[in-house]
Design an enzyme around this catalytic site. Structure first.
Site, PDB file in Angstrom:
ATOM      1  N   HIS A   1      62.064  47.853  21.995  1.00 14.01           N
ATOM      2  CA  HIS A   1      62.121  46.410  22.250  1.00 14.01           C
ATOM      3  C   HIS A   1      60.788  45.947  22.830  1.00 14.01           C
ATOM      4  O   HIS A   1      60.142  46.656  23.593  1.00 14.01           O
ATOM      5  CB  HIS A   1      63.264  46.083  23.216  1.00 14.01           C
TER       6      HIS A   1
ATOM      7  N   GLU B   1      62.103  41.338  15.541  1.00 14.60           N
ATOM      8  CA  GLU B   1      62.104  40.337  16.604  1.00 14.60           C
ATOM      9  C   GLU B   1      60.675  39.859  16.843  1.00 14.60           C
ATOM     10  O   GLU B   1      59.901  40.533  17.527  1.00 14.60           O
ATOM     11  CB  GLU B   1      62.651  40.937  17.907  1.00 14.60           C
TER      12      GLU B   1
END
Length: 251
Positions: free
Chosen positions: A95, A167
């Site tokens: 992430h 993302e």
């Protein structure tokens, strides 16, 4: 055919009381058939959420795990084998908040990816570009490099048991979101890069979009041919909102 997936990343949010409330709300949701639903609570609450969602058709994942599969002398870390033992199915790897704030390198993330798979967890590999990289026209270069890091280390077959979440860093927690077509263009490029090495892996891997996904924009995003669902941040902290996003994936 790829199964739609909606994953909720709770990040560093929650108290014992609020996690009970959110878990109960999720457990009472009417889930669409055919949609894989998972939530990623802080590690402190993983077992609480697993117990609270037992029999509800919602899987639980971890937001992070150690570079080694087995338990040992690594203070402050949680082994993926420990997560698997308590009932986790997934773990996030890469992430942007861990890449940028914690400073995790591709080498470290590769170790975590491999350790997760060795322990029976499915890694959710997060990739994406910053605003500066997008404005410089380097989106596909950056995303391609992040993918290639794993492929070069373990081969294309590693993605036969993994999920990929695109993302864009500039859309995480900012209220900004890529347009459905912008997101689709990147997802299509990811699938094309994989297909050049293994068409079957490329056709079957789930590609999720993350970055300020809400009930209001989920249906349009999920309607794109290469977007198989979403990795949801803030909106996953509200059971009603998250449920609406899950239903959008089911449609």
């Amino acid at each position: 055919m790829r199964r739609p997936m909606v994953a909720g990343n709770w990040k560093m949010h929650g108290t014992r009381a609020s996690v009970v409330e959110l878990t109960q709300g999720l457990g009472n949701m009417s889930l669409p058939s055919g949609v894989e639903v998972a939530v990623f609570p802080p590690s402190l609450f993983v077992t609480q959420v697993i117990d609270g969602l037992e029999g509800k058709g919602i899987n639980v994942g971890a937001q992070n795990s150690a570079v080694q599969p087995e338990q040992g002398a690594l203070t402050g870390e949680v082994a993926p084998s420990q997560l698997a033992e308590v009932g986790c199915k997934y773990v996030l790897v890469g992430h942007s908040e861990r890449r940028q704030i914690i400073g995790e390198s591709d080498e470290v993330l590769n170790q975590k990816f491999a350790a997760a798979q060795k322990s029976g967890l499915t890694p959710v590999l997060c990739i994406g570009e910053t605003l500066a990289e997008r404005e410089a026209g380097e989106t596909l270069k950056v995303v391609g490099r992040q993918l290639s890091s794993v492929i070069d280390a373990f081969g294309i077959k590693a993605f036969a048991n993994a999920v990929i979440a695109y993302e864009p860093v500039w859309a995480i927690g900012t209220g900004l979101t890529a347009s459905p077509q912008q997101a689709q263009d990147v997802h299509a490029a990811i699938r094309k890069q994989l297909a050049a090495m293994d068409a079957e892996v490329a056709a079957n891997v789930q590609l999720l979009y993350g970055g300020s996904v809400k009930a209001a924009n989920a249906a349009e995003l999920f309607g794109m041919p290469d977007i198989d669902g979403g990795l949801i941040g803030g909106a996953s902290l509200n059971a009603d909102e998250f449920g609406a996003i899950c239903r959008a994936a089911g449609n």
